[in-house]
Design an enzyme around this catalytic site. Structure first.
Site, PDB file in Angstrom:
ATOM      1  N   GLY A 158      18.480 174.317  62.533  1.00  0.00           N
ATOM      2  CA  GLY A 158      17.596 173.257  62.520  1.00  0.00           C
ATOM      3  C   GLY A 158      17.555 172.839  63.257  1.00  0.00           C
ATOM      4  CB  ALA A 159      18.262 173.808  67.293  1.00  0.00           C
ATOM      5  CD  GLU A 196      18.839 185.474  66.381  1.00  0.00           C
ATOM      6  OE1 GLU A 196      19.004 186.336  65.124  1.00  0.00           O
ATOM      7  OE2 GLU A 196      19.625 185.635  67.115  1.00  0.00           O
ATOM      8  CG  ASN A 207      19.943 169.236  61.766  1.00  0.00           C
ATOM      9  OD1 ASN A 207      20.488 168.577  61.607  1.00  0.00           O
ATOM     10  ND2 ASN A 207      19.186 169.215  62.856  1.00  0.00           N
ATOM     11  CE1 TYR A 231      16.248 166.655  52.614  1.00  0.00           C
ATOM     12  CE2 TYR A 231      17.006 164.207  52.354  1.00  0.00           C
ATOM     13  CZ  TYR A 231      16.549 165.340  53.016  1.00  0.00           C
ATOM     14  OH  TYR A 231      16.833 165.063  54.335  1.00  0.00           O
ATOM     15  CB  ALA A 267      19.712 167.266  43.992  1.00  0.00           C
ATOM     16  CB  SER A 268      19.721 170.030  48.211  1.00  0.00           C
ATOM     17  OG  SER A 268      19.287 168.592  49.596  1.00  0.00           O
ATOM     18  CB  ILE A 295      17.121 159.001  62.782  1.00  0.00           C
ATOM     19  CG1 ILE A 295      19.272 159.245  61.836  1.00  0.00           C
ATOM     20  CG2 ILE A 295      18.195 159.468  63.782  1.00  0.00           C
ATOM     21  CD1 ILE A 295      19.768 158.353  62.312  1.00  0.00           C
TER      22      ILE A 295
END
Length: 243
Positions: free
Chosen positions: A12-13, A55, A85, A150, A152-153, A183
């Site tokens: 998730g960069a 990648e 992330n 979301y 729960a995950s 954020i």
């Protein structure tokens, strides 16, 4: 913090927090492999940080995660740190939330995190050391309207990480979580001003956090300064939720 030449994978960069993570580790001399699903954003990241590997990879393709970790390890020359992330949300109130969207969010946020950890740990066991930092969320602790899947995950990631930490503590592998609050990112920039004021009024510090607030915490946990911290969740939320 000595992170020079540490071999880091960041998923998730390409998002706001992801960019801050890449910058923090490259500024500290780490060797970074950045992943995401959008090629254009990955190329932009490469233009900003020319010394990183990029990648394109979709974590929802679970069957390819083992080979991805193998390839990443070969490129980097090993894996010292994994930062999970990547995440997604498909929001709706529970009675309107489809089973398909429940599964999509759990599959990417939780199951993919499990598989990334599983195969990275196999590499770390050979090195007899490693650090994993899983990015969770404040809503995994508080819940949130329209985000049952979301939340729960993200709560699942916390419990999963504690279990991993117990399993591999004696192998010199530390697994911790960082739980951001609200954020400043492109997503929060799109929130209407009235709702943003209401949101900020609930934060004791009186402002949204920055990507650097999160990356500072992640870098600390990735360093040798955090060798005796294991199975913990560090909250980065300006005091909005205090564990």
């Amino acid at each position: 913090m000595n992170l020079k030449n540490k071999k880091i994978i960041i998923t998730g960069a390409t998002g706001g927090i992801g960019n801050s993570l890449v910058k923090k580790f490259t500024d500290n001399g780490s060797i970074v492999l950045a992943t995401g699903t959008k090629e254009e954003k990955l190329n932009n990241l490469k233009n900003k940080f020319s010394n990183i590997y990029i990648e394109k990879f979709n974590l929802a393709e679970h069957k390819n995660i083992e080979s991805f970790i193998e390839d990443a390890s070969n490129k980097l020359g090993g894996i010292d740190v994994l930062v999970n992330n990547a995440g997604m949300n498909l929001d709706n109130i529970s009675i309107r939330l489809t089973e398909e969207n429940w599964k999509k969010v759990l599959d990417l946020n939780l199951t993919a995190t499990f598989l990334m950890c599983k195969f990275a740990i196999k590499k770390m066991l050979k090195n007899k050391s490693g650090k994993i930092i899983n990015i969770t969320s404040i809503v995994g602790h508080t819940g949130n309207l329209g985000q049952a899947n979301y939340a729960a995950s993200k709560a699942g990631i916390v419990a999963f990480s504690k279990s991993l930490a117990i399993e591999y503590a004696k192998k010199n592998i530390n697994i911790n979580c960082v739980s951001p609050g609200f954020i400043k990112t492109e997503m929060t920039d799109n929130i209407n001003d009235e709702f943003k004021k209401t949101l900020i009024s609930k934060i004791p510090s009186g402002d949204l956090g920055s990507g650097e607030d999160v990356s500072n915490c992640v870098a600390f946990l990735a360093s040798e300064m955090a060798n005796y911290i294991n199975g913990e969740t560090i909250h980065v939320n300006g005091g909005m939720y205090m564990a």
